[in-house]
Design a protein around this motif. Structure first.
Motif, PDB file in Angstrom:
ATOM      1  N   TRP A   1       0.847  -1.189   0.000  1.00 39.41           N
ATOM      2  CA  TRP A   1       0.000   0.000   0.000  1.00 39.41           C
ATOM      3  C   TRP A   1       0.880   1.236   0.000  1.00 39.41           C
ATOM      4  O   TRP A   1       1.923   1.271   0.632  1.00 39.41           O
ATOM      5  CB  TRP A   1      -0.835   0.096   1.276  1.00 39.41           C
ATOM      6  CG  TRP A   1      -1.851  -0.951   1.507  1.00 39.41           C
ATOM      7  CD1 TRP A   1      -2.519  -1.684   0.581  1.00 39.41           C
ATOM      8  CD2 TRP A   1      -2.337  -1.369   2.782  1.00 39.41           C
ATOM      9  NE1 TRP A   1      -3.391  -2.531   1.204  1.00 39.41           N
ATOM     10  CE2 TRP A   1      -3.301  -2.367   2.556  1.00 39.41           C
ATOM     11  CE3 TRP A   1      -2.055  -1.013   4.094  1.00 39.41           C
ATOM     12  CZ2 TRP A   1      -3.985  -2.994   3.580  1.00 39.41           C
ATOM     13  CZ3 TRP A   1      -2.733  -1.637   5.112  1.00 39.41           C
ATOM     14  CH2 TRP A   1      -3.691  -2.617   4.852  1.00 39.41           C
ATOM     15  N   ASN A   2       0.418   2.281  -0.674  1.00 35.35           N
ATOM     16  CA  ASN A   2       0.956   3.624  -0.524  1.00 35.35           C
ATOM     17  C   ASN A   2      -0.102   4.439   0.206  1.00 35.35           C
ATOM     18  O   ASN A   2      -1.279   4.414  -0.170  1.00 35.35           O
ATOM     19  CB  ASN A   2       1.245   4.264  -1.888  1.00 35.35           C
ATOM     20  CG  ASN A   2       2.636   3.971  -2.361  1.00 35.35           C
ATOM     21  OD1 ASN A   2       3.599   4.441  -1.779  1.00 35.35           O
ATOM     22  ND2 ASN A   2       2.749   3.172  -3.419  1.00 35.35           N
ATOM     23  N   THR A   3       0.325   5.119   1.257  1.00 39.69           N
ATOM     24  CA  THR A   3      -0.597   5.923   2.052  1.00 39.69           C
ATOM     25  C   THR A   3       0.037   7.270   2.371  1.00 39.69           C
ATOM     26  O   THR A   3       1.235   7.468   2.189  1.00 39.69           O
ATOM     27  CB  THR A   3      -0.946   5.230   3.389  1.00 39.69           C
ATOM     28  OG1 THR A   3       0.235   5.120   4.175  1.00 39.69           O
ATOM     29  CG2 THR A   3      -1.571   3.864   3.168  1.00 39.69           C
TER      30      THR A   3
ATOM     31  N   LYS B   1      -5.173   5.753   2.079  1.00 40.35           N
ATOM     32  CA  LYS B   1      -4.571   5.079   0.924  1.00 40.35           C
ATOM     33  C   LYS B   1      -4.691   5.896  -0.352  1.00 40.35           C
ATOM     34  O   LYS B   1      -5.680   6.582  -0.592  1.00 40.35           O
ATOM     35  CB  LYS B   1      -5.257   3.733   0.701  1.00 40.35           C
ATOM     36  CG  LYS B   1      -4.997   2.741   1.797  1.00 40.35           C
ATOM     37  CD  LYS B   1      -5.689   1.420   1.499  1.00 40.35           C
ATOM     38  CE  LYS B   1      -5.556   0.519   2.695  1.00 40.35           C
ATOM     39  NZ  LYS B   1      -6.699  -0.309   2.926  1.00 40.35           N
TER      40      LYS B   1
ATOM     41  N   GLU C   1      -5.294   6.651  -4.208  1.00 40.08           N
ATOM     42  CA  GLU C   1      -6.124   6.201  -5.316  1.00 40.08           C
ATOM     43  C   GLU C   1      -5.244   6.150  -6.556  1.00 40.08           C
ATOM     44  O   GLU C   1      -4.160   6.747  -6.590  1.00 40.08           O
ATOM     45  CB  GLU C   1      -7.304   7.153  -5.518  1.00 40.08           C
ATOM     46  CG  GLU C   1      -8.305   7.081  -4.377  1.00 40.08           C
ATOM     47  CD  GLU C   1      -9.523   7.959  -4.587  1.00 40.08           C
ATOM     48  OE1 GLU C   1      -9.571   8.740  -5.574  1.00 40.08           O
ATOM     49  OE2 GLU C   1     -10.430   7.887  -3.742  1.00 40.08           O
ATOM     50  N   ASP C   2      -5.682   5.430  -7.578  1.00 39.21           N
ATOM     51  CA  ASP C   2      -4.916   5.282  -8.810  1.00 39.21           C
ATOM     52  C   ASP C   2      -4.540   6.642  -9.383  1.00 39.21           C
ATOM     53  O   ASP C   2      -5.369   7.549  -9.432  1.00 39.21           O
ATOM     54  CB  ASP C   2      -5.737   4.484  -9.827  1.00 39.21           C
ATOM     55  CG  ASP C   2      -4.940   4.132 -11.066  1.00 39.21           C
ATOM     56  OD1 ASP C   2      -3.742   3.822 -10.934  1.00 39.21           O
ATOM     57  OD2 ASP C   2      -5.522   4.195 -12.167  1.00 39.21           O
TER      58      ASP C   2
ATOM     59  N   CYS D   1      -3.056  12.789  -2.791  1.00 46.53           N
ATOM     60  CA  CYS D   1      -3.679  11.891  -1.807  1.00 46.53           C
ATOM     61  C   CYS D   1      -3.858  12.604  -0.477  1.00 46.53           C
ATOM     62  O   CYS D   1      -4.927  12.519   0.140  1.00 46.53           O
ATOM     63  CB  CYS D   1      -2.823  10.634  -1.645  1.00 46.53           C
ATOM     64  SG  CYS D   1      -3.466   9.460  -0.430  1.00 46.53           S
TER      65      CYS D   1
ATOM     66  N   TRP E   1       0.453  -7.870   7.981  1.00 44.97           N
ATOM     67  CA  TRP E   1      -0.121  -7.001   6.970  1.00 44.97           C
ATOM     68  C   TRP E   1       0.842  -6.842   5.806  1.00 44.97           C
ATOM     69  O   TRP E   1       2.042  -7.078   5.944  1.00 44.97           O
ATOM     70  CB  TRP E   1      -0.434  -5.623   7.565  1.00 44.97           C
ATOM     71  CG  TRP E   1      -1.236  -5.706   8.827  1.00 44.97           C
ATOM     72  CD1 TRP E   1      -0.766  -5.653  10.102  1.00 44.97           C
ATOM     73  CD2 TRP E   1      -2.639  -5.905   8.944  1.00 44.97           C
ATOM     74  NE1 TRP E   1      -1.796  -5.791  11.005  1.00 44.97           N
ATOM     75  CE2 TRP E   1      -2.964  -5.952  10.315  1.00 44.97           C
ATOM     76  CE3 TRP E   1      -3.673  -6.029   8.020  1.00 44.97           C
ATOM     77  CZ2 TRP E   1      -4.254  -6.120  10.784  1.00 44.97           C
ATOM     78  CZ3 TRP E   1      -4.958  -6.193   8.495  1.00 44.97           C
ATOM     79  CH2 TRP E   1      -5.241  -6.236   9.855  1.00 44.97           C
TER      80      TRP E   1
ATOM     81  N   GLU F   1       3.606  -1.328   3.863  1.00 43.73           N
ATOM     82  CA  GLU F   1       2.987  -0.020   3.637  1.00 43.73           C
ATOM     83  C   GLU F   1       4.074   1.039   3.520  1.00 43.73           C
ATOM     84  O   GLU F   1       4.985   1.097   4.354  1.00 43.73           O
ATOM     85  CB  GLU F   1       2.060   0.330   4.807  1.00 43.73           C
ATOM     86  CG  GLU F   1       1.436   1.704   4.708  1.00 43.73           C
ATOM     87  CD  GLU F   1       0.568   2.057   5.905  1.00 43.73           C
ATOM     88  OE1 GLU F   1       0.189   3.230   6.012  1.00 43.73           O
ATOM     89  OE2 GLU F   1       0.270   1.172   6.733  1.00 43.73           O
TER      90      GLU F   1
END
Length: 158
Positions: free
Chosen positions: A2-4, A38, A40-41, A48, A77, A80
């Motif tokens: 994940w990228n957050t 998170k 979005e594309d 973000c 998990w 991230e």
């Protein structure tokens, strides 16, 4: 993976904190964290950040600083990559957050709240005004087992 994003929004010596109590299956359940979420594309970290802060608080960020990249590794998990920001505002949140309860907390009291151990490390880095940094935090369950700052291992006991 994940990228957050995560942002610590500051006002008069306080951070706007989110107490994650509303989602049933939440990795951050019952923890206090900054504001974010998170990617979005096709979003950049900044896009973000602005979107997540607007969705969770109703605030429109115009003054923010990209402070670091935090890599979370866990035995539970997916990895991230959290893009860490700070921002300033004089406004109050103007929406009810679906993720949890928003509250202004004195910066010196944040580490007394139920937060992740690794969060204490990057909160210290923010307080010390450390220039852009890369921090890797490795967890086994809820236990921080390794912290690596800019490629060098550091103590994990806070």
């Amino acid at each position: 993976m994940w990228n957050t994003t995560l942002c610590y929004i500051e006002r008069e010596g306080q951070y706007l904190m989110l107490h994650r109590v509303k989602k049933e299956h939440d990795i951050n359940r019952d923890k206090w964290i900054g504001i974010g979420g998170k990617f979005e594309d096709k979003e950049s970290p900044e896009e973000c950040l602005v979107r997540e802060v607007r969705e969770e608080t109703g605030l429109t960020l115009t003054d923010y600083t990209y402070r670091g990249l935090v890599t979370f590794v866990s035995d539970r998990w997916v990895t991230e990559y959290m893009h860490l920001f700070t921002a300033r505002t004089e406004e109050d949140p103007c929406v009810v957050c679906e993720e949890g309860d928003l509250e202004w907390v004195d910066k010196e009291k944040v580490k007394e709240l139920p937060i992740w151990t690794g969060d204490k490390i990057f909160l210290d880095l923010l307080a010390q005004e450390v220039p852009f940094f890369s921090l890797k935090l490795s967890y086994e369950g809820d236990t921080l087992v390794q912290a690596v700052l800019n490629g060098k291992e550091i103590a994990t006991k806070i």
